[in-house]
Design a protein around this motif. Structure first.
Motif, PDB file in Angstrom:
ATOM      1  N   ASP A  51       0.888  -1.266   0.057  1.00 13.19           N
ATOM      2  CA  ASP A  51       0.036  -0.160   0.004  1.00 13.19           C
ATOM      3  C   ASP A  51       0.807   1.381  -0.011  1.00 13.19           C
ATOM      4  O   ASP A  51       0.490   2.088  -0.747  1.00 13.19           O
ATOM      5  N   GLY A  52       1.803   1.273   0.794  1.00  9.79           N
ATOM      6  CA  GLY A  52       2.818   2.462   1.126  1.00  9.79           C
ATOM      7  C   GLY A  52       4.011   2.422   0.001  1.00  9.79           C
ATOM      8  O   GLY A  52       4.185   3.644  -0.371  1.00  9.79           O
ATOM      9  N   LEU A  53       4.459   1.407  -0.639  1.00  8.94           N
ATOM     10  CA  LEU A  53       5.646   1.522  -1.472  1.00  8.94           C
ATOM     11  C   LEU A  53       5.348   2.450  -2.969  1.00  8.94           C
ATOM     12  O   LEU A  53       6.272   3.083  -3.184  1.00  8.94           O
ATOM     13  N   PRO A  54       4.051   2.228  -3.610  1.00  2.00           N
ATOM     14  CA  PRO A  54       3.927   3.019  -4.533  1.00  2.00           C
ATOM     15  C   PRO A  54       4.007   4.415  -4.385  1.00  2.00           C
ATOM     16  O   PRO A  54       4.378   5.673  -5.245  1.00  2.00           O
ATOM     17  N   ILE A  55       3.403   5.027  -3.054  1.00  2.00           N
ATOM     18  CA  ILE A  55       3.459   6.396  -2.881  1.00  2.00           C
ATOM     19  C   ILE A  55       4.911   6.856  -2.651  1.00  2.00           C
ATOM     20  O   ILE A  55       5.457   7.894  -3.066  1.00  2.00           O
ATOM     21  N   ILE A  56       5.736   6.140  -2.200  1.00  2.00           N
ATOM     22  CA  ILE A  56       7.119   6.386  -1.664  1.00  2.00           C
ATOM     23  C   ILE A  56       7.821   6.417  -2.940  1.00  2.00           C
ATOM     24  O   ILE A  56       8.838   7.165  -3.117  1.00  2.00           O
ATOM     25  N   CYS A  57       7.430   5.557  -4.088  1.00  3.41           N
ATOM     26  CA  CYS A  57       8.395   5.249  -5.111  1.00  3.41           C
ATOM     27  C   CYS A  57       8.041   6.500  -6.132  1.00  3.41           C
ATOM     28  O   CYS A  57       8.843   6.889  -6.899  1.00  3.41           O
ATOM     29  N   ILE A  58       6.745   6.736  -6.048  1.00  4.90           N
ATOM     30  CA  ILE A  58       6.449   8.029  -6.896  1.00  4.90           C
ATOM     31  C   ILE A  58       7.104   9.267  -6.528  1.00  4.90           C
ATOM     32  O   ILE A  58       7.534  10.067  -7.169  1.00  4.90           O
ATOM     33  N   GLY A  59       6.877   9.479  -5.185  1.00  7.48           N
ATOM     34  CA  GLY A  59       7.852  10.637  -4.623  1.00  7.48           C
ATOM     35  C   GLY A  59       9.344  10.616  -4.949  1.00  7.48           C
ATOM     36  O   GLY A  59       9.992  11.384  -5.106  1.00  7.48           O
ATOM     37  N   GLY A  60      10.013   9.436  -4.631  1.00  5.96           N
ATOM     38  CA  GLY A  60      11.540   9.290  -5.075  1.00  5.96           C
ATOM     39  C   GLY A  60      11.578   9.516  -6.356  1.00  5.96           C
ATOM     40  O   GLY A  60      12.799   9.984  -6.987  1.00  5.96           O
ATOM     41  N   SER A  61      10.738   8.984  -7.428  1.00  6.60           N
ATOM     42  CA  SER A  61      11.008   9.093  -8.753  1.00  6.60           C
ATOM     43  C   SER A  61      10.634  10.763  -9.257  1.00  6.60           C
ATOM     44  O   SER A  61      11.434  11.037 -10.043  1.00  6.60           O
ATOM     45  N   TRP A  62       9.615  11.440  -8.563  1.00 11.45           N
ATOM     46  CA  TRP A  62       9.873  12.852  -8.679  1.00 11.45           C
ATOM     47  C   TRP A  62      10.840  13.492  -8.419  1.00 11.45           C
ATOM     48  O   TRP A  62      11.413  14.467  -9.248  1.00 11.45           O
ATOM     49  N   LEU A  63      11.670  13.324  -7.273  1.00  8.03           N
ATOM     50  CA  LEU A  63      12.635  13.915  -7.043  1.00  8.03           C
ATOM     51  C   LEU A  63      13.713  13.723  -7.834  1.00  8.03           C
ATOM     52  O   LEU A  63      14.606  14.477  -8.125  1.00  8.03           O
ATOM     53  N   LEU A  64      13.862  12.317  -8.231  1.00 11.29           N
ATOM     54  CA  LEU A  64      15.080  11.884  -9.280  1.00 11.29           C
ATOM     55  C   LEU A  64      14.933  12.601 -10.488  1.00 11.29           C
ATOM     56  O   LEU A  64      15.892  13.279 -11.016  1.00 11.29           O
ATOM     57  N   HIS A  65      13.783  12.913 -10.962  1.00 13.92           N
ATOM     58  CA  HIS A  65      13.489  13.582 -12.209  1.00 13.92           C
ATOM     59  C   HIS A  65      13.825  14.836 -12.122  1.00 13.92           C
ATOM     60  O   HIS A  65      14.245  15.474 -12.891  1.00 13.92           O
ATOM     61  N   TRP A  66      13.283  15.631 -11.050  1.00  7.89           N
ATOM     62  CA  TRP A  66      13.665  17.063 -10.676  1.00  7.89           C
ATOM     63  C   TRP A  66      15.071  17.252 -10.664  1.00  7.89           C
ATOM     64  O   TRP A  66      15.564  18.141 -11.195  1.00  7.89           O
ATOM     65  N   SER A  67      16.006  16.386 -10.001  1.00 12.87           N
ATOM     66  CA  SER A  67      17.291  16.500 -10.120  1.00 12.87           C
ATOM     67  C   SER A  67      17.967  16.561 -11.373  1.00 12.87           C
ATOM     68  O   SER A  67      18.761  17.175 -11.745  1.00 12.87           O
ATOM     69  N   GLY A  68      17.244  15.617 -12.360  1.00 13.46           N
ATOM     70  CA  GLY A  68      17.769  15.745 -13.821  1.00 13.46           C
ATOM     71  C   GLY A  68      17.355  17.037 -14.526  1.00 13.46           C
ATOM     72  O   GLY A  68      18.114  17.736 -15.249  1.00 13.46           O
ATOM     73  N   GLN A  69      16.299  17.690 -13.900  1.00 15.05           N
ATOM     74  CA  GLN A  69      16.000  18.977 -14.520  1.00 15.05           C
ATOM     75  C   GLN A  69      16.805  19.927 -14.216  1.00 15.05           C
ATOM     76  O   GLN A  69      17.151  20.938 -14.824  1.00 15.05           O
ATOM     77  N   TRP A  70      17.349  19.963 -12.946  1.00 18.98           N
ATOM     78  CA  TRP A  70      18.307  20.868 -12.380  1.00 18.98           C
ATOM     79  C   TRP A  70      19.734  20.856 -12.976  1.00 18.98           C
ATOM     80  O   TRP A  70      20.165  21.938 -13.134  1.00 18.98           O
ATOM     81  N   PHE A  71      20.075  19.687 -13.278  1.00 19.80           N
ATOM     82  CA  PHE A  71      21.141  19.571 -14.017  1.00 19.80           C
ATOM     83  C   PHE A  71      21.091  20.089 -15.535  1.00 19.80           C
ATOM     84  O   PHE A  71      22.162  20.834 -15.952  1.00 19.80           O
ATOM     85  N   LEU A  72      19.898  20.047 -15.993  1.00 21.79           N
ATOM     86  CA  LEU A  72      19.618  20.573 -17.426  1.00 21.79           C
ATOM     87  C   LEU A  72      19.502  22.142 -17.139  1.00 21.79           C
ATOM     88  O   LEU A  72      20.139  22.860 -18.213  1.00 21.79           O
ATOM     89  N   ARG A  73      19.201  22.803 -16.140  1.00 18.46           N
ATOM     90  CA  ARG A  73      18.957  24.236 -15.912  1.00 18.46           C
ATOM     91  C   ARG A  73      20.460  24.629 -15.934  1.00 18.46           C
ATOM     92  O   ARG A  73      20.803  25.935 -16.048  1.00 18.46           O
ATOM     93  N   LYS A  74      21.443  23.999 -15.642  1.00 20.12           N
ATOM     94  CA  LYS A  74      22.825  24.538 -15.510  1.00 20.12           C
ATOM     95  C   LYS A  74      23.569  24.810 -16.754  1.00 20.12           C
ATOM     96  O   LYS A  74      24.537  25.451 -16.798  1.00 20.12           O
ATOM     97  N   LEU A  75      22.952  24.097 -17.946  1.00 20.96           N
ATOM     98  CA  LEU A  75      23.215  24.498 -19.276  1.00 20.96           C
ATOM     99  C   LEU A  75      23.088  25.823 -19.488  1.00 20.96           C
ATOM    100  O   LEU A  75      23.848  26.556 -20.169  1.00 20.96           O
ATOM    101  N   ASP A  76      21.930  26.573 -19.091  1.00 24.37           N
ATOM    102  CA  ASP A  76      21.636  27.732 -19.237  1.00 24.37           C
ATOM    103  C   ASP A  76      22.291  28.712 -18.476  1.00 24.37           C
ATOM    104  O   ASP A  76      21.672  30.144 -18.583  1.00 24.37           O
TER     105      ASP A  76
END
Length: 82
Positions: A51-76
């Motif tokens: 029951d709790g695993l999907p919620i934790i994994c969605i949050g972790g996935s969002w955080l990882l995706h946001w980290s990738g976006q942060w790196f891309l912002r460093k290009l500009d």
């Protein structure tokens, strides 16, 4: 590091974060969903974990995706140019 090599390095790091994010969604959300829908494998011993695993994994996935976006912002970032 020359500009083009640095740019490709940043893109690869961002791509890695996004790929790990997609894998986390697959393992943490779609796998328990398939187990529940199709009855694959043994029934879970601790259903609270499923029951709790999907919620934790969605949050972790969002955080990882946001980290990738942060790196891309460093290009500009003009202050980061060397």
């Amino acid at each position: 590091m020359p500009g083009q090599a640095r740019s490709e390095s940043v893109k690869l790091i961002a791509n890695w974060f996004n790929t790990v994010s997609a894998a986390l969604i697959t393992v943490g959300v779609f796998t328990p969903l398939a187990v529940t829908i199709y009855g694959i494998g043994d029934p879970p011993r601790n259903s609270n974990l499923l029951d709790g695993l999907p919620i934790i994994c969605i949050g972790g996935s969002w955080l990882l995706h946001w980290s990738g976006q942060w790196f891309l912002r460093k290009l500009d970032d003009p202050d980061d140019a060397q």
